[in-house]
Write a protein that holds these residues in place. Sequence first.
Motif, short mmCIF file in Angstrom:
data_model
loop_
_atom_site.label_atom_id
_atom_site.label_comp_id
_atom_site.label_asym_id
_atom_site.label_seq_id
_atom_site.Cartn_x
_atom_site.Cartn_y
_atom_site.Cartn_z
N ASN A 25 0.84 -1.19 0.00
CA ASN A 25 0.00 0.00 0.00
C ASN A 25 0.88 1.26 0.00
O ASN A 25 1.64 1.47 0.95
N SER A 176 -10.71 10.71 0.50
CA SER A 176 -9.70 10.64 -0.56
C SER A 176 -8.72 11.78 -0.34
O SER A 176 -8.87 12.56 0.61
N ARG B 175 -4.07 -2.14 -1.61
CA ARG B 175 -3.85 -0.84 -2.25
C ARG B 175 -5.15 -0.25 -2.76
O ARG B 175 -5.33 0.96 -2.79
N SER B 176 -6.06 -1.11 -3.20
CA SER B 176 -7.33 -0.63 -3.77
C SER B 176 -8.28 -1.81 -3.83
O SER B 176 -7.92 -2.93 -3.44
N GLU B 177 -9.46 -1.57 -4.37
CA GLU B 177 -10.45 -2.66 -4.48
C GLU B 177 -10.00 -3.72 -5.50
O GLU B 177 -10.62 -4.77 -5.60
N LYS B 178 -8.91 -3.45 -6.19
CA LYS B 178 -8.37 -4.44 -7.11
C LYS B 178 -7.50 -5.48 -6.38
O LYS B 178 -7.02 -6.43 -6.99
N GLY B 199 -10.55 -0.92 2.04
CA GLY B 199 -10.91 -0.71 0.63
C GLY B 199 -10.54 -1.83 -0.32
O GLY B 199 -10.43 -1.60 -1.52
#
Lengths: 496, 496
Positions: A25, A176, B175-178, B199
Motif C-alpha cells: 500500500n 480521498s 492498495r485498492s479494491e483491485k 478498501g
Amino acid sequence: MASAMVRTMSTAAAGAAPVSLDTINPKVLKCEYAVRGEIVTHAQNLQQELQKNPESLPFDKILYCNIGNPQSLGQQPVTFFREVLSLCDHPALLDKSETHALYSSDAIERAWQILDKIPGRATGAYSHSQGIKGLRDEIAAGIAARDGFHASGDNIFLTDGASPAVHMMMQLLIRSEKDGILCPIPQYPLYSASIALHGGSLVPYFLDEETGWGLEVDELKKQLEEAQSKGITVRAIVVINPGNPTGQVLAEENQKKIVEFCKNEGLVLLADEVYQENIYVEDKQFHSFKKIARSMGYTDDDLPLVSFQSVSKGYYGECGKRGGYMEVIGFSADVREQIYKVASVNLCSNVSGQILASLIMNPPKAGDESYESFMVEKDGILSSLARRAKALEEAFNSLEGITCNKAEGAMYLFPLIHLSQKAIGAAQAAGTAPDAYYARRLLEATGIVVVPGSGFGQVPGTWHFRCTILPQEDKIPSIISKFKEFHEKFMDEYRD
Amino acid sequence: MASAMVRTMSTAAAGAAPVSLDTINPKVLKCEYAVRGEIVTHAQNLQQELQKNPESLPFDKILYCNIGNPQSLGQQPVTFFREVLSLCDHPALLDKSETHALYSSDAIERAWQILDKIPGRATGAYSHSQGIKGLRDEIAAGIAARDGFHASGDNIFLTDGASPAVHMMMQLLIRSEKDGILCPIPQYPLYSASIALHGGSLVPYFLDEETGWGLEVDELKKQLEEAQSKGITVRAIVVINPGNPTGQVLAEENQKKIVEFCKNEGLVLLADEVYQENIYVEDKQFHSFKKIARSMGYTDDDLPLVSFQSVSKGYYGECGKRGGYMEVIGFSADVREQIYKVASVNLCSNVSGQILASLIMNPPKAGDESYESFMVEKDGILSSLARRAKALEEAFNSLEGITCNKAEGAMYLFPLIHLSQKAIGAAQAAGTAPDAYYARRLLEATGIVVVPGSGFGQVPGTWHFRCTILPQEDKIPSIISKFKEFHEKFMDEYRD
C-alpha cells in the motif's frame, strides 16, 4: 482477466517475493513518524554497541529525549493509581485481611467501587465497545467538574491511548486525497502519519515562532482558502493545546476565535488536549475547547468537537498502560453510530487502561487516606517539570545561534538553531537535512537523542529540534554541560 | 477551486451538519461487524428494560452467547497469571515481606524476572514498538517449544489483541479494491470488516459443511481464478484454525496442501491461530502453519506467513486485557521495516497485555509452586468447555430442522437451520434476513443472544446462527430446555 492472472503466475513462477516495497500500500510507504524514526534506530544501535563494548563511544549511556515517555527516564508511577490497578488485576486480594497491610484503605475502597461498575466484576471480559459505562460516567463527571459544563458518559469513547482515537476520526472523515485536515506546523507527527495512512491531505497552518508559537486565525483562513482553491474540501482542524512540540498554552480569547472559525467554516474541531495537566507558568491556564464553546453559548447543534485525552501524559505519565479517551460531541446520531461500529470491530480498549483513565479524571480527594501523599507525588512531579523546562530553556537561550521559546506547557522545548552555510553544506554532503545532521552529530558526541525539526514540520529554511524536559532533575546539569560542549564545538567547526 | 469553496461555504451558510452519512468515508459505511451488531444492540435495550421493569419480559436475564467472551459469563481468570499482573502493576509490593502471605512464590519470582526484562523496570513506559524484547524472546521460546522449530523474538509484534494485528496486515497489503484477500465463508467478520475499511475485495472460498466444514484446495483454486478473471490481484489468504465460527480443526495433510497452494500462487498466508489451545476431540491436534511449512522444508525465502495469537481465547479467556501478538516471517527486510514503522506510529501495545502474552506462552512448569493448582484450573476449564460443546451440539442435533457439526475446537457451534417457506416469508415481511429473524425471535422469547449466520457469510439460501459454548456448565441444561421450547414453538408456528 489475463493481465491479473499473468502477473500473479509470473510472480510465483519467477520466485519474486509476493510482497515488496513496489507492491505494498503506497499510503504505508508515505507515512512517516520521526519520533521513532531514523535517529532513534541509530541510537538503539549505539546502545547495543555500548553493551558489547562500553568504552567504544564518548559517552556511557543513551539519553532518550526524543519522546514524551517519563517513566523510561525514571519518573515513578503515582502510588494510588498503581495500588488500584494491582487490586483490580487480582480481585481475590480484596477478600483477604492481609491486603490491608499492603494497600491504602482508599485504594481498596476504590477498587471495590470500580469492580462494582464492571458487569460481573469481570475485569477480564471485553467491555462495551465505548468502554465500561460506569467508568465513562466517572470520566464525564471529572470533565464536568473541570469545565463547569455538563458532560455525558455516552459521549466518551475509551481507547488504547489517544493515538487510536485520532486514527478513528481520520478514518471517519477522510474519503480521498481531496479531503484535507488543517494541522499546525510544527505538529506532532501522529497527525501527518494518520492523514497519510488514510490517504488525505494535510493542510498546514503555521504557528508564529516570533509570538511564542502564536496561532493566528488569519493564517487559518488563508490556508483554508488556499486549500479550497486547489479543490480540497477541508473537513477538520487539529489544534494541540498545550502545544506539541511547541509548548505554548492558548489564551482563552484565541480559543474563542478558533471555535468561531470552525463554526463559520463548518469544520470539525479535533482538540488534542493530552497535556491539559502540564502547565508550568503562573499566567496561563488550561481551558478545554468544549468549555470555551459552551461558554460562548454553543451547543451540540453548533459544531462537532472531539477532545482527546491520554493517561500517558500529565503528571501520571503512564505511557505503557495505553489508556485514553475521546469525548465526541456535536455529531448526528447516525454518524455517532458509525463511530461506535468502528470501535466495535476492535471490541474494546484494554480494561486496565480504562480504569486508569477513570482514575486520572477522579484522583484522591481531600480527606481520603491517600490524598496527602498523592498530592506530594503530583506536585513534586509537576514542579520539578517546571524547573527542568526553565533550566533547559535558559541553557538553550544562552548558546550562540540558538533561540528557544518558553515551554508554557506540555513536555518539550523546540529550539531554533541558526546553522551556518558551512554546516548546511556538510549536511547536504552527508545527504541529510541540516537539523537531522545536527541531531545525529549531537547523538554521536553525547548520547543525547533529540528529534530533528523536519520530523514535525517548520517554516522552510529554519531548523529546529525537539527535546523533552523529562530527564530526572539531577541529570539536567550534566545534560546541559554536555550539550553546551557539543554545541560550541559544532559552531566552531562550521563557522563560515 | 470554485466548486470546493462554494461547497464548504454553502454548508456552513445553510447550517447543514459538517459531517453526515453522505460525507463520511464510504468504507466506514460499508464495514459491518455482526458480532456486536443489531441483535446485540437489541439485547442491550432489552437488558435496560429488564432493569427498569423486571417482570416485563418472558425471561429474567440476557444470556450473551454472541461473542467469545468467557469471563463475562462467569469463567474465572487463571490465578497465577493475575498474581503476576498484579505484582507488575505495583512493583513496590515486591520489596515487602507481607507480599508472601498474599502471592505464590513462583508468581513473585516470575514478576521479578519480567521486571528485569523491562528497561528500568518501568512498566509505565512506552516499550519498543514491537513490544518488550525480553518478553518477545520468551514468546519465541514458547513457539519453538510448541512447534519444534526455531522462532525469533525479532519476528514477534506484540499488539492490543489480535484485531489490530490483522488490521496492520490488511493495511499493508491492500492498495485498492483491485487487491483481494481470500477468506473462508463462513468467516469471523473482523476479516470482512477490515478488508472493507481498507478498501479491498473479499474473495470468498466456501467451507464444506457436509464434510465438517472441510477446506478444499480445489475450491481455493477455483475462487482464486475467478477473482483473477475479474482483474483482482489476490494478495493473501486468511485461514482460521481452529475455525471461527465453524469449530473445525484442520488435518495436517490439509494444511500442507494449503501451504503448497500459497507457495505456488505467491500468496501471504494469514493464519488466525487464536484458538490453538481450544481443542475438544481426541483425534485432532493443533499444528501451527509455521510448523507445517517448516516440516515441509520451507524457509523464510519460500513464503510469507503471519500467525495471529491472542490472550483473549484459549483456557485463559482474558479478553479485557487486550494482549496478543503476530509472528511475521518470510517478508523482506525492507517490508518488515514498513510494518515496524506502522507499529511505531501507535508507539506500543499495552504492557500488561504484553506481559500476559508472555505468560500464556510460558505458563507454570512441573515443579513450580503454582503448577498443580494451575493445571487444575486449566484442565477444569478445557474439559468443561469440551462437555459444553458436546451437550449443545447434541441438543441442536436432536431438534427438528437443525443439523450441527461437531465443535472440534474454538468456542462456537454454527448450526444449520432449515427454515420453512412460511418462516422465510415472515422474515421478508419483517424486512430482515430469515436467520436474523430467527435470532431475534429467540432473543425475545428466551433472552439468549446468538449471531445470525448472515453476519459470517454462508452458502446462499442456507441459514445458520453462531452460538458460543461459553455459558457456565450448570446453566447449560436450562439453556437447552429454553432453546428447545422456543424452537419447537417456532417450527410449529411456521409449518408450511
